[in-house]
Design a protein around this motif. Structure first.
Motif, PDB file in Angstrom:
ATOM      1  N   PRO A 279       0.833  -1.213   0.000  1.00  0.00           N
ATOM      2  CA  PRO A 279       0.000   0.000   0.000  1.00  0.00           C
ATOM      3  C   PRO A 279       0.866   1.262   0.000  1.00  0.00           C
ATOM      4  O   PRO A 279       2.006   1.252   0.479  1.00  0.00           O
ATOM      5  CB  PRO A 279      -0.795  -0.109   1.310  1.00  0.00           C
ATOM      6  N   GLU A 280       0.305   2.345  -0.511  1.00  0.00           N
ATOM      7  CA  GLU A 280       1.052   3.602  -0.610  1.00  0.00           C
ATOM      8  C   GLU A 280       1.569   4.066   0.738  1.00  0.00           C
ATOM      9  O   GLU A 280       2.709   4.533   0.866  1.00  0.00           O
ATOM     10  CB  GLU A 280       0.156   4.674  -1.232  1.00  0.00           C
ATOM     11  N   GLU A 281       0.745   3.930   1.802  1.00  0.00           N
ATOM     12  CA  GLU A 281       1.185   4.415   3.114  1.00  0.00           C
ATOM     13  C   GLU A 281       2.378   3.627   3.645  1.00  0.00           C
ATOM     14  O   GLU A 281       3.214   4.169   4.383  1.00  0.00           O
ATOM     15  CB  GLU A 281       0.027   4.364   4.120  1.00  0.00           C
ATOM     16  N   ARG A 284       5.496   4.974   1.891  1.00  0.00           N
ATOM     17  CA  ARG A 284       5.923   6.236   2.487  1.00  0.00           C
ATOM     18  C   ARG A 284       6.602   5.993   3.841  1.00  0.00           C
ATOM     19  O   ARG A 284       7.624   6.611   4.148  1.00  0.00           O
ATOM     20  CB  ARG A 284       4.726   7.189   2.648  1.00  0.00           C
ATOM     21  N   GLU A 285       6.035   5.084   4.626  1.00  0.00           N
ATOM     22  CA  GLU A 285       6.610   4.785   5.935  1.00  0.00           C
ATOM     23  C   GLU A 285       8.036   4.225   5.793  1.00  0.00           C
ATOM     24  O   GLU A 285       8.946   4.625   6.517  1.00  0.00           O
ATOM     25  CB  GLU A 285       5.721   3.781   6.673  1.00  0.00           C
ATOM     26  N   MET A 334       9.039   8.678  -6.483  1.00  0.00           N
ATOM     27  CA  MET A 334       9.084   8.599  -5.028  1.00  0.00           C
ATOM     28  C   MET A 334      10.524   8.737  -4.524  1.00  0.00           C
ATOM     29  O   MET A 334      10.767   9.246  -3.430  1.00  0.00           O
ATOM     30  CB  MET A 334       8.453   7.288  -4.562  1.00  0.00           C
ATOM     31  N   ILE A 335      11.469   8.244  -5.308  1.00  0.00           N
ATOM     32  CA  ILE A 335      12.876   8.538  -5.065  1.00  0.00           C
ATOM     33  C   ILE A 335      13.453   9.082  -6.365  1.00  0.00           C
ATOM     34  O   ILE A 335      13.018   8.705  -7.463  1.00  0.00           O
ATOM     35  CB  ILE A 335      13.667   7.306  -4.584  1.00  0.00           C
ATOM     36  N   TYR A 344      15.184  10.842  -1.413  1.00  0.00           N
ATOM     37  CA  TYR A 344      13.733  10.709  -1.238  1.00  0.00           C
ATOM     38  C   TYR A 344      13.038  11.975  -1.708  1.00  0.00           C
ATOM     39  O   TYR A 344      13.514  13.098  -1.487  1.00  0.00           O
ATOM     40  CB  TYR A 344      13.445  10.444   0.235  1.00  0.00           C
ATOM     41  N   ASN A 345      11.879  11.804  -2.352  1.00  0.00           N
ATOM     42  CA  ASN A 345      11.057  12.937  -2.789  1.00  0.00           C
ATOM     43  C   ASN A 345       9.751  12.920  -1.990  1.00  0.00           C
ATOM     44  O   ASN A 345       8.770  12.286  -2.403  1.00  0.00           O
ATOM     45  CB  ASN A 345      10.769  12.830  -4.289  1.00  0.00           C
ATOM     46  N   PRO A 346       9.725  13.583  -0.841  1.00  0.00           N
ATOM     47  CA  PRO A 346       8.524  13.504   0.021  1.00  0.00           C
ATOM     48  C   PRO A 346       7.272  14.103  -0.612  1.00  0.00           C
ATOM     49  O   PRO A 346       6.154  13.806  -0.187  1.00  0.00           O
ATOM     50  CB  PRO A 346       8.947  14.287   1.280  1.00  0.00           C
TER      51      PRO A 346
END
Length: 350
Positions: A279-281, A284-285, A334-335, A344-346
Protein backbone atom coordinates in the motif's frame (compact mmCIF):
# COMPACT_ATOMS: atom_id res chain seq x y z
CA UNK A 1 84.23 -38.10 0.89
CA UNK A 2 80.80 -37.62 -0.62
CA UNK A 3 78.58 -35.07 0.99
CA UNK A 4 75.81 -36.60 3.05
CA UNK A 5 72.50 -36.48 1.24
CA UNK A 6 70.18 -33.87 2.61
CA UNK A 7 67.15 -35.34 4.32
CA UNK A 8 63.90 -33.72 5.26
CA UNK A 9 63.53 -32.97 8.97
CA UNK A 10 61.75 -35.72 10.85
CA UNK A 11 58.12 -34.87 11.62
CA UNK A 12 56.88 -35.36 15.15
CA UNK A 13 53.47 -36.86 14.31
CA UNK A 14 52.52 -37.16 17.97
CA UNK A 15 52.91 -33.42 18.46
CA UNK A 16 50.90 -32.68 15.32
CA UNK A 17 48.20 -35.07 16.51
CA UNK A 18 47.90 -33.17 19.79
CA UNK A 19 47.82 -29.82 17.98
CA UNK A 20 45.01 -31.08 15.72
CA UNK A 21 42.69 -32.13 18.56
CA UNK A 22 39.50 -30.07 18.82
CA UNK A 23 37.35 -30.12 21.95
CA UNK A 24 33.80 -28.88 22.37
CA UNK A 25 35.12 -26.73 25.23
CA UNK A 26 37.71 -25.00 23.02
CA UNK A 27 37.14 -21.32 22.28
CA UNK A 28 37.30 -20.86 18.52
CA UNK A 29 37.09 -17.30 17.24
CA UNK A 30 34.93 -16.37 14.26
CA UNK A 31 37.27 -15.53 11.35
CA UNK A 32 37.22 -11.82 10.47
CA UNK A 33 34.88 -11.13 7.53
CA UNK A 34 36.73 -9.09 4.91
CA UNK A 35 34.71 -9.41 1.67
CA UNK A 36 30.95 -9.36 1.05
CA UNK A 37 28.52 -9.15 -1.83
CA UNK A 38 25.41 -7.44 -0.45
CA UNK A 39 24.94 -9.27 2.87
CA UNK A 40 26.59 -12.53 1.72
CA UNK A 41 30.04 -13.38 3.04
CA UNK A 42 32.43 -14.33 0.24
CA UNK A 43 35.76 -13.94 2.02
CA UNK A 44 37.22 -14.31 5.53
CA UNK A 45 40.78 -14.23 6.84
CA UNK A 46 42.26 -17.71 6.98
CA UNK A 47 40.37 -18.92 3.89
CA UNK A 48 40.57 -18.70 0.12
CA UNK A 49 38.10 -18.15 -2.70
CA UNK A 50 38.15 -18.13 -6.49
CA UNK A 51 36.69 -16.58 -9.61
CA UNK A 52 36.02 -18.72 -12.65
CA UNK A 53 34.54 -18.30 -16.10
CA UNK A 54 35.04 -18.98 -19.78
CA UNK A 55 37.77 -17.21 -21.74
CA UNK A 56 37.04 -13.49 -22.33
CA UNK A 57 34.22 -13.42 -19.79
CA UNK A 58 35.93 -10.41 -18.11
CA UNK A 59 37.18 -12.28 -15.04
CA UNK A 60 40.12 -9.89 -14.60
CA UNK A 61 37.80 -6.86 -14.75
CA UNK A 62 35.79 -8.47 -11.97
CA UNK A 63 38.96 -9.07 -9.92
CA UNK A 64 39.94 -5.41 -10.34
CA UNK A 65 36.73 -4.33 -8.59
CA UNK A 66 37.46 -6.66 -5.66
CA UNK A 67 40.97 -5.23 -5.31
CA UNK A 68 39.72 -1.64 -5.60
CA UNK A 69 37.20 -2.31 -2.83
CA UNK A 70 39.97 -3.77 -0.65
CA UNK A 71 42.30 -0.89 -1.44
CA UNK A 72 39.77 1.65 -0.14
CA UNK A 73 38.10 -0.65 2.39
CA UNK A 74 34.85 0.45 0.79
CA UNK A 75 32.31 -0.60 -1.84
CA UNK A 76 33.01 -1.01 -5.57
CA UNK A 77 30.24 -2.46 -7.73
CA UNK A 78 28.60 -4.89 -5.28
CA UNK A 79 31.81 -5.83 -3.46
CA UNK A 80 32.24 -4.49 0.07
CA UNK A 81 35.62 -4.82 1.82
CA UNK A 82 36.34 -4.46 5.53
CA UNK A 83 39.92 -5.48 6.26
CA UNK A 84 41.04 -4.84 9.86
CA UNK A 85 43.90 -2.50 10.75
CA UNK A 86 47.18 -4.29 10.29
CA UNK A 87 45.75 -6.36 7.40
CA UNK A 88 45.41 -3.68 4.72
CA UNK A 89 48.25 -4.68 2.38
CA UNK A 90 47.35 -6.34 -0.94
CA UNK A 91 49.50 -8.61 -3.10
CA UNK A 92 48.33 -9.02 -6.73
CA UNK A 93 50.04 -11.76 -8.76
CA UNK A 94 49.49 -12.09 -12.51
CA UNK A 95 50.87 -15.22 -14.18
CA UNK A 96 49.47 -14.78 -17.70
CA UNK A 97 49.90 -11.25 -19.05
CA UNK A 98 52.87 -9.21 -20.21
CA UNK A 99 54.14 -6.29 -18.08
CA UNK A 100 52.42 -3.89 -20.50
CA UNK A 101 49.01 -5.47 -19.96
CA UNK A 102 49.66 -5.91 -16.23
CA UNK A 103 50.24 -2.17 -15.94
CA UNK A 104 46.86 -1.57 -17.58
CA UNK A 105 45.26 -3.77 -14.92
CA UNK A 106 47.08 -1.86 -12.18
CA UNK A 107 45.92 1.48 -13.60
CA UNK A 108 42.35 0.17 -13.83
CA UNK A 109 42.41 -0.78 -10.14
CA UNK A 110 43.59 2.70 -9.12
CA UNK A 111 40.93 4.43 -11.22
CA UNK A 112 38.18 2.22 -9.74
CA UNK A 113 39.48 3.15 -6.28
CA UNK A 114 39.44 6.87 -7.19
CA UNK A 115 43.20 7.04 -6.66
CA UNK A 116 45.71 8.87 -8.88
CA UNK A 117 46.84 6.49 -11.65
CA UNK A 118 50.42 7.80 -11.53
CA UNK A 119 51.19 7.13 -7.85
CA UNK A 120 51.87 3.62 -6.53
CA UNK A 121 49.87 2.98 -3.31
CA UNK A 122 52.01 1.79 -0.41
CA UNK A 123 49.47 -0.92 0.41
CA UNK A 124 49.43 -2.54 -3.05
CA UNK A 125 52.16 -4.71 -4.57
CA UNK A 126 51.80 -6.09 -8.10
CA UNK A 127 53.89 -9.01 -9.40
CA UNK A 128 54.14 -10.01 -13.07
CA UNK A 129 55.34 -13.64 -13.16
CA UNK A 130 54.66 -14.65 -16.76
CA UNK A 131 58.37 -15.15 -17.56
CA UNK A 132 59.00 -17.77 -14.86
CA UNK A 133 58.45 -21.53 -14.68
CA UNK A 134 55.62 -22.78 -12.41
CA UNK A 135 58.02 -23.91 -9.66
CA UNK A 136 59.74 -20.51 -9.56
CA UNK A 137 56.40 -18.66 -9.64
CA UNK A 138 55.19 -20.59 -6.61
CA UNK A 139 58.46 -19.99 -4.75
CA UNK A 140 58.23 -16.22 -5.38
CA UNK A 141 54.60 -16.15 -4.20
CA UNK A 142 55.43 -18.08 -1.02
CA UNK A 143 58.34 -15.73 -0.25
CA UNK A 144 56.17 -12.64 -0.80
CA UNK A 145 53.31 -14.00 1.34
CA UNK A 146 55.54 -14.87 4.28
CA UNK A 147 57.70 -11.74 4.17
CA UNK A 148 55.10 -9.01 3.54
CA UNK A 149 54.06 -7.35 6.78
CA UNK A 150 50.42 -6.38 7.24
CA UNK A 151 49.24 -8.58 4.37
CA UNK A 152 45.48 -9.12 4.18
CA UNK A 153 44.56 -10.02 0.59
CA UNK A 154 46.41 -12.00 -2.08
CA UNK A 155 45.14 -12.24 -5.67
CA UNK A 156 46.53 -14.98 -7.91
CA UNK A 157 45.26 -14.27 -11.41
CA UNK A 158 46.11 -17.53 -13.15
CA UNK A 159 46.46 -20.24 -10.48
CA UNK A 160 46.63 -22.83 -13.26
CA UNK A 161 50.12 -21.47 -14.13
CA UNK A 162 51.45 -22.59 -10.75
CA UNK A 163 51.05 -26.24 -11.79
CA UNK A 164 52.79 -28.21 -14.55
CA UNK A 165 49.86 -30.61 -15.05
CA UNK A 166 46.37 -29.35 -14.29
CA UNK A 167 45.09 -32.94 -14.37
CA UNK A 168 47.60 -34.30 -11.85
CA UNK A 169 45.72 -35.21 -8.63
CA UNK A 170 48.88 -35.11 -6.50
CA UNK A 171 50.08 -31.77 -7.90
CA UNK A 172 46.61 -30.23 -7.49
CA UNK A 173 46.39 -31.44 -3.90
CA UNK A 174 49.87 -30.14 -3.06
CA UNK A 175 49.14 -26.72 -4.57
CA UNK A 176 45.77 -26.23 -2.87
CA UNK A 177 47.28 -27.46 0.42
CA UNK A 178 49.98 -24.78 0.13
CA UNK A 179 47.30 -22.13 -0.41
CA UNK A 180 45.34 -23.33 2.62
CA UNK A 181 48.50 -23.45 4.73
CA UNK A 182 49.41 -19.89 3.73
CA UNK A 183 45.95 -18.52 4.53
CA UNK A 184 45.96 -20.22 7.93
CA UNK A 185 49.51 -19.42 9.04
CA UNK A 186 49.46 -15.81 7.79
CA UNK A 187 45.75 -15.20 8.48
CA UNK A 188 45.13 -13.75 5.04
CA UNK A 189 42.55 -14.24 2.31
CA UNK A 190 43.67 -15.59 -1.07
CA UNK A 191 41.49 -15.16 -4.17
CA UNK A 192 42.47 -17.13 -7.25
CA UNK A 193 41.32 -17.21 -10.88
CA UNK A 194 40.75 -20.35 -12.96
CA UNK A 195 39.11 -20.95 -16.35
CA UNK A 196 36.02 -23.08 -16.92
CA UNK A 197 36.08 -25.90 -19.45
CA UNK A 198 35.09 -24.80 -22.97
CA UNK A 199 32.37 -27.46 -23.30
CA UNK A 200 30.71 -27.14 -19.90
CA UNK A 201 30.57 -25.10 -16.71
CA UNK A 202 33.06 -27.18 -14.73
CA UNK A 203 36.35 -25.77 -13.47
CA UNK A 204 39.32 -27.19 -15.35
CA UNK A 205 41.09 -30.39 -14.35
CA UNK A 206 41.86 -31.87 -10.95
CA UNK A 207 43.00 -28.42 -9.86
CA UNK A 208 39.48 -27.14 -10.46
CA UNK A 209 38.01 -30.05 -8.51
CA UNK A 210 40.27 -29.29 -5.54
CA UNK A 211 39.32 -25.61 -5.71
CA UNK A 212 35.62 -26.49 -5.63
CA UNK A 213 36.11 -28.80 -2.67
CA UNK A 214 38.19 -26.48 -0.53
CA UNK A 215 37.30 -22.87 -1.43
CA UNK A 216 35.08 -20.72 0.75
CA UNK A 217 33.40 -19.20 -2.31
CA UNK A 218 33.58 -19.74 -6.07
CA UNK A 219 32.35 -16.77 -8.12
CA UNK A 220 31.34 -17.43 -11.73
CA UNK A 221 31.67 -14.65 -14.31
CA UNK A 222 29.53 -15.21 -17.41
CA UNK A 223 28.85 -13.21 -20.55
CA UNK A 224 25.16 -12.42 -20.85
CA UNK A 225 23.61 -14.65 -23.53
CA UNK A 226 21.58 -11.79 -25.01
CA UNK A 227 24.04 -8.90 -24.57
CA UNK A 228 27.74 -9.73 -24.99
CA UNK A 229 28.73 -6.35 -23.52
CA UNK A 230 27.41 -7.45 -20.13
CA UNK A 231 28.97 -9.98 -17.75
CA UNK A 232 27.08 -11.35 -14.77
CA UNK A 233 28.49 -12.57 -11.46
CA UNK A 234 26.91 -15.46 -9.57
CA UNK A 235 27.91 -17.71 -6.69
CA UNK A 236 28.87 -21.06 -8.20
CA UNK A 237 29.68 -22.38 -4.70
CA UNK A 238 29.32 -20.49 -1.42
CA UNK A 239 29.38 -21.50 2.24
CA UNK A 240 27.32 -18.51 3.32
CA UNK A 241 23.86 -17.50 2.07
CA UNK A 242 23.69 -17.04 -1.68
CA UNK A 243 23.54 -13.56 -3.21
CA UNK A 244 21.42 -12.40 -6.11
CA UNK A 245 23.31 -12.24 -9.43
CA UNK A 246 24.57 -8.84 -10.48
CA UNK A 247 26.16 -7.62 -13.69
CA UNK A 248 28.60 -5.07 -15.04
CA UNK A 249 29.52 -3.60 -18.40
CA UNK A 250 32.73 -1.92 -19.55
CA UNK A 251 32.18 1.83 -19.96
CA UNK A 252 33.83 4.36 -22.28
CA UNK A 253 36.74 4.71 -19.83
CA UNK A 254 37.40 0.94 -20.05
CA UNK A 255 36.22 0.48 -16.46
CA UNK A 256 33.57 -1.95 -15.19
CA UNK A 257 30.36 -0.26 -14.07
CA UNK A 258 27.28 -1.77 -12.46
CA UNK A 259 24.29 -2.61 -14.66
CA UNK A 260 21.45 -1.28 -12.54
CA UNK A 261 18.32 -3.42 -12.16
CA UNK A 262 20.01 -6.34 -13.91
CA UNK A 263 17.67 -9.27 -14.49
CA UNK A 264 18.88 -12.48 -16.15
CA UNK A 265 16.68 -12.95 -19.22
CA UNK A 266 14.59 -16.00 -18.40
CA UNK A 267 11.03 -16.92 -19.22
CA UNK A 268 8.56 -16.65 -16.37
CA UNK A 269 10.58 -14.03 -14.45
CA UNK A 270 8.72 -10.95 -13.25
CA UNK A 271 9.60 -7.85 -15.25
CA UNK A 272 8.11 -5.25 -12.92
CA UNK A 273 7.03 -4.65 -9.32
CA UNK A 274 3.31 -5.18 -8.64
CA UNK A 275 1.97 -1.87 -7.31
CA UNK A 276 -0.79 -3.74 -5.45
CA UNK A 277 1.72 -5.65 -3.35
CA UNK A 278 2.50 -2.76 -0.97
CA UNK A 279 0.00 0.00 0.00
CA UNK A 280 1.05 3.60 -0.61
CA UNK A 281 1.18 4.41 3.11
CA UNK A 282 3.64 1.55 3.69
CA UNK A 283 5.85 2.81 0.87
CA UNK A 284 5.92 6.24 2.49
CA UNK A 285 6.61 4.78 5.94
CA UNK A 286 9.52 2.71 4.63
CA UNK A 287 11.03 5.56 2.62
CA UNK A 288 10.71 8.14 5.39
CA UNK A 289 12.51 5.74 7.71
CA UNK A 290 15.19 4.95 5.15
CA UNK A 291 15.88 8.54 4.10
CA UNK A 292 15.54 10.09 7.57
CA UNK A 293 17.47 13.35 8.05
CA UNK A 294 17.87 13.84 4.30
CA UNK A 295 20.22 10.92 3.77
CA UNK A 296 21.20 9.93 0.23
CA UNK A 297 22.61 6.65 -1.12
CA UNK A 298 24.48 5.25 -4.08
CA UNK A 299 22.81 2.43 -5.99
CA UNK A 300 25.01 -0.22 -4.35
CA UNK A 301 23.91 0.93 -0.89
CA UNK A 302 20.30 1.66 -1.80
CA UNK A 303 19.25 -1.88 -2.75
CA UNK A 304 20.17 -3.61 0.56
CA UNK A 305 18.77 -0.66 2.53
CA UNK A 306 15.46 -0.92 0.65
CA UNK A 307 15.33 -4.61 1.55
CA UNK A 308 15.91 -3.81 5.22
CA UNK A 309 13.45 -0.88 5.37
CA UNK A 310 10.60 -2.92 3.85
CA UNK A 311 11.38 -6.07 5.84
CA UNK A 312 10.85 -4.10 9.06
CA UNK A 313 7.27 -3.52 7.84
CA UNK A 314 6.78 -7.19 7.02
CA UNK A 315 7.69 -7.17 3.31
CA UNK A 316 10.63 -9.48 2.61
CA UNK A 317 12.20 -9.11 -0.81
CA UNK A 318 15.21 -10.75 -2.43
CA UNK A 319 17.79 -8.57 -4.18
CA UNK A 320 16.21 -8.96 -7.64
CA UNK A 321 12.79 -8.04 -6.24
CA UNK A 322 14.34 -5.04 -4.46
CA UNK A 323 15.78 -3.91 -7.81
CA UNK A 324 12.29 -4.07 -9.35
CA UNK A 325 11.00 -2.10 -6.36
CA UNK A 326 13.68 0.54 -6.87
CA UNK A 327 12.65 0.92 -10.54
CA UNK A 328 9.01 1.22 -9.47
CA UNK A 329 9.87 3.91 -6.90
CA UNK A 330 11.92 5.95 -9.39
CA UNK A 331 9.22 5.66 -12.07
CA UNK A 332 6.73 6.98 -9.51
CA UNK A 333 9.14 9.83 -8.61
CA UNK A 334 9.08 8.60 -5.03
CA UNK A 335 12.88 8.54 -5.07
CA UNK A 336 14.97 10.67 -7.40
CA UNK A 337 18.31 9.93 -9.01
CA UNK A 338 20.77 12.84 -9.13
CA UNK A 339 24.02 11.80 -10.76
CA UNK A 340 25.01 8.62 -8.92
CA UNK A 341 23.01 9.51 -5.80
CA UNK A 342 19.41 8.65 -4.87
CA UNK A 343 17.30 10.79 -2.55
CA UNK A 344 13.73 10.71 -1.24
CA UNK A 345 11.06 12.94 -2.79
CA UNK A 346 8.52 13.50 0.02
CA UNK A 347 6.27 15.56 -2.27
CA UNK A 348 5.53 12.74 -4.69
CA UNK A 349 1.98 11.99 -5.90
CA UNK A 350 1.17 8.27 -5.88
Amino acid sequence: MKEKEKTEPEIDVTELWQQARLLITDEVKIPPIVLRVDESIIGTLGNFSASTGKAKSKKTFNICTIVAAALTNGTVLNYRASFPDGKRRILYIDTEQSPFHCKRVLKRILLLADLPPTVQPETLEFLSLRRYAPKIRLAIIEKAIYQTDGLGLVIIDGVRDLAYDINSPSEATDLITKLMQGTDERQIHIHTVLHLNKGDDNTRGHLGTELNNKAETILQVTKDEFDKNISSVTAMCIRDIDFEPFAFRINADSLPELVEDYQPKQSGVAKSFDYQEVPEEKHREALESLFANGETFTYALLIPKLKNAYSVLGYSFGTNKAKLLKTFLTNKWMILKEGKIYRYNPGYHY
